[in-house]
Design an enzyme around this catalytic site. Structure first.
Site, PDB file in Angstrom:
ATOM      1  N   ASP A 127       8.730  12.864   7.916  1.00 45.00           N
ATOM      2  CA  ASP A 127       8.773  11.409   8.134  1.00 45.00           C
ATOM      3  C   ASP A 127      10.193  10.850   7.972  1.00 45.00           C
ATOM      4  O   ASP A 127      10.411   9.915   7.205  1.00 45.00           O
ATOM      5  CB  ASP A 127       7.831  10.686   7.158  1.00 45.00           C
ATOM      6  CG  ASP A 127       6.479  11.351   7.033  1.00 45.00           C
ATOM      7  OD1 ASP A 127       5.974  11.839   8.054  1.00 45.00           O
ATOM      8  OD2 ASP A 127       5.930  11.376   5.916  1.00 45.00           O
ATOM      9  N   GLY A 142      -5.587  10.625   2.587  1.00 48.90           N
ATOM     10  CA  GLY A 142      -6.890  10.323   3.157  1.00 48.90           C
ATOM     11  C   GLY A 142      -7.506   9.017   2.710  1.00 48.90           C
ATOM     12  O   GLY A 142      -8.622   8.691   3.109  1.00 48.90           O
ATOM     13  N   ASN A 174      -4.396   0.672   6.796  1.00 50.85           N
ATOM     14  CA  ASN A 174      -3.838   1.506   5.724  1.00 50.85           C
ATOM     15  C   ASN A 174      -2.352   1.174   5.563  1.00 50.85           C
ATOM     16  O   ASN A 174      -1.563   1.390   6.487  1.00 50.85           O
ATOM     17  CB  ASN A 174      -4.010   2.982   6.082  1.00 50.85           C
ATOM     18  CG  ASN A 174      -3.673   3.915   4.939  1.00 50.85           C
ATOM     19  OD1 ASN A 174      -3.457   3.479   3.811  1.00 50.85           O
ATOM     20  ND2 ASN A 174      -3.619   5.207   5.228  1.00 50.85           N
ATOM     21  N   ALA A 175      -1.978   0.633   4.425  1.00 53.93           N
ATOM     22  CA  ALA A 175      -0.618   0.142   4.197  1.00 53.93           C
ATOM     23  C   ALA A 175       0.342   1.279   3.835  1.00 53.93           C
ATOM     24  O   ALA A 175       0.824   1.403   2.708  1.00 53.93           O
ATOM     25  CB  ALA A 175      -0.605  -0.926   3.115  1.00 53.93           C
ATOM     26  N   ASP A 225       3.534   3.930   6.051  1.00 54.67           N
ATOM     27  CA  ASP A 225       4.381   4.110   7.241  1.00 54.67           C
ATOM     28  C   ASP A 225       5.036   2.801   7.688  1.00 54.67           C
ATOM     29  O   ASP A 225       4.868   2.346   8.821  1.00 54.67           O
ATOM     30  CB  ASP A 225       3.580   4.710   8.393  1.00 54.67           C
ATOM     31  CG  ASP A 225       3.099   6.117   8.119  1.00 54.67           C
ATOM     32  OD1 ASP A 225       3.372   6.625   7.022  1.00 54.67           O
ATOM     33  OD2 ASP A 225       2.457   6.707   9.001  1.00 54.67           O
ATOM     34  N   SER A 237      -1.805   3.615   9.462  1.00 56.09           N
ATOM     35  CA  SER A 237      -2.189   5.004   9.655  1.00 56.09           C
ATOM     36  C   SER A 237      -3.707   5.074   9.703  1.00 56.09           C
ATOM     37  O   SER A 237      -4.388   4.636   8.774  1.00 56.09           O
ATOM     38  CB  SER A 237      -1.661   5.867   8.506  1.00 56.09           C
ATOM     39  OG  SER A 237      -2.143   7.188   8.599  1.00 56.09           O
ATOM     40  N   PHE A 238      -4.245   5.588  10.824  1.00 52.73           N
ATOM     41  CA  PHE A 238      -5.687   5.718  11.026  1.00 52.73           C
ATOM     42  C   PHE A 238      -6.375   4.334  10.929  1.00 52.73           C
ATOM     43  O   PHE A 238      -5.785   3.341  11.315  1.00 52.73           O
ATOM     44  CB  PHE A 238      -6.288   6.729  10.046  1.00 52.73           C
ATOM     45  CG  PHE A 238      -5.938   8.163  10.377  1.00 52.73           C
ATOM     46  CD1 PHE A 238      -6.925   9.100  10.641  1.00 52.73           C
ATOM     47  CD2 PHE A 238      -4.616   8.589  10.422  1.00 52.73           C
ATOM     48  CE1 PHE A 238      -6.612  10.427  10.948  1.00 52.73           C
ATOM     49  CE2 PHE A 238      -4.295   9.903  10.718  1.00 52.73           C
ATOM     50  CZ  PHE A 238      -5.301  10.820  10.988  1.00 52.73           C
ATOM     51  N   GLU A 251      -0.535   6.600  13.853  1.00 54.30           N
ATOM     52  CA  GLU A 251       0.234   6.210  12.670  1.00 54.30           C
ATOM     53  C   GLU A 251       1.725   6.180  13.011  1.00 54.30           C
ATOM     54  O   GLU A 251       2.131   6.360  14.151  1.00 54.30           O
ATOM     55  CB  GLU A 251      -0.032   7.168  11.506  1.00 54.30           C
ATOM     56  CG  GLU A 251       0.326   8.618  11.764  1.00 54.30           C
ATOM     57  CD  GLU A 251      -0.080   9.528  10.614  1.00 54.30           C
ATOM     58  OE1 GLU A 251      -0.841   9.093   9.732  1.00 54.30           O
ATOM     59  OE2 GLU A 251       0.350  10.691  10.600  1.00 54.30           O
TER      60      GLU A 251
END
Length: 342
Positions: free
Chosen positions: A44, A123, A162-163, A165, A182-183, A223
């Site tokens: 990343d 996850g 999803n907080a 990235d 992300s997702f 993501e």
């Protein structure tokens, strides 16, 4: 006369042989082919330049929470000290069970470098994005030092995103934004207060700018957003499919563009990123790309000489699938779309 013909023929054959045996010119190597030094592990990555030094920040490993690397030339890379060696206290309380910092983003704003970072557990969408700042990236400078600014955005199990990235950008009107996700229901865009670097309105609903629709209970594999301003368009890169599986990773990067930073972002064929569309930008299913699998989580560098680069990670089949730093120059095609020379 016959002897002359034979001699000329012999000379022609010798000349042809010499040409055949002459070393052929080697094809020009890519920047990726020349990268050397501390390239592993890199996951990343994001990149920025301060003065004559390039800096890469990436997901931390072990007690090295946010890896750092520097290079004078984009080719030779040297690992430095991590940004953190322990989670900030607020992060420990906000995200119990987390012991790592992921997916940083780096920018220079109002005289300080802003490093956004992710805290989560794998996850889960019980996640948070924090912010650290420093007046310089040079560890030898007297005023160097990261100051943690605390929580920026948090998601819980009750949220549909999803907080993690994060990616920061200032638009052409001077407004500050943070994309993330992300997702779940995909990539979100929050407007920020220019002074604090945190949400302008804590109660405002974020914009949705990319999504991978999936059947109920299925994985919505999108993501790692990154937005680039070029040529009158905003360009959104996101990664599709699975990272983090070594050589079995199926990650790849797509891109779409929009006149407005809030979207809609469309691929070259008009396919909306809100419907899992876009145009492939980085891929690993071409024959010449077989060694490095799962290229994704891309960042961007507008260099001071006008050149542009995409930085990303990929998994090296010749090194047991190690996540490896990759950098490619970007050129803009006749159709106005970017091409990565990787």
């Amino acid at each position: 006369m016959r002897q002359t013909i034979i001699t000329l023929a012999s000379l022609a054959l010798l000349a042809g042989s010499a040409i055949a045996q002459a070393p052929t010119e080697q094809p020009a190597t890519t920047l990726n082919d020349r990268l050397t030094g501390d390239l592993v592990p890199t996951h990343d990555p994001v990149i920025i330049r301060e003065g004559g030094t390039y800096h890469v920040f990436s997901t931390g490993h072990g007690d090295r929470l946010i890896e750092t690397r520097t290079s004078p030339d984009l080719v030779h890379w040297t690992a430095g000290k991590p940004v953190f060696t322990a989670l900030p206290d607020w992060a420990k309380q906000a995200i119990p069970g987390s012991n790592g910092i992921w997916a940083p983003d780096i920018s220079y704003v109002n005289g300080r470098y802003r490093l956004y970072y992710s805290v989560s557990t794998f996850g889960s969408n019980r996640s948070a994005i924090g912010l650290a700042t420093s007046p310089t990236l040079d560890p030898k400078a007297k005023n160097f030092g990261w100051r943690d600014e605390g929580l920026v955005v948090m998601s819980t199990r009750e949220d549909d995103y999803n907080a993690i990235d994060p990616n920061f950008i200032i638009d052409r009107d001077g407004r500050h934004w943070l994309s993330l996700g992300s997702f779940w229901t995909g990539i979100k865009l929050f407007e920020l207060d220019p002074t604090t670097g945190k949400p302008k309105d804590a109660k405002a609903k974020p914009y949705s700018i990319a999504r991978r629709p999936a059947p109920a209970g299925g994985p919505a594999l999108v993501e790692a957003p990154f937005i680039v301003d070029h040529g009158g368009y905003y360009w959104l890169m996101v990664s599709y499919d699975y990272c983090c599986k070594g050589v079995n990773s199926t990650y790849y990067t797509v891109i779409g563009r929009s006149k407005a930073i809030t979207g809609p972002y469309l691929g070259k064929d008009g396919s909306p990123l809100m419907e899992g569309g876009g145009s492939i930008f980085l891929r690993a299913d071409l024959q010449e790309q077989q060694r490095f699998r799962g290229p994704g989580h891309a960042g961007w560098l507008h260099d001071k000489d006008g050149k542009e680069y995409v930085v990303y990670h990929a998994y090296d089949k010749q090194a047991n699938g190690a996540p490896t730093l990759r950098i490619a120059p970007v050129r803009w095609g006749a159709d106005g779309w970017p091409v990565a020379d990787y």
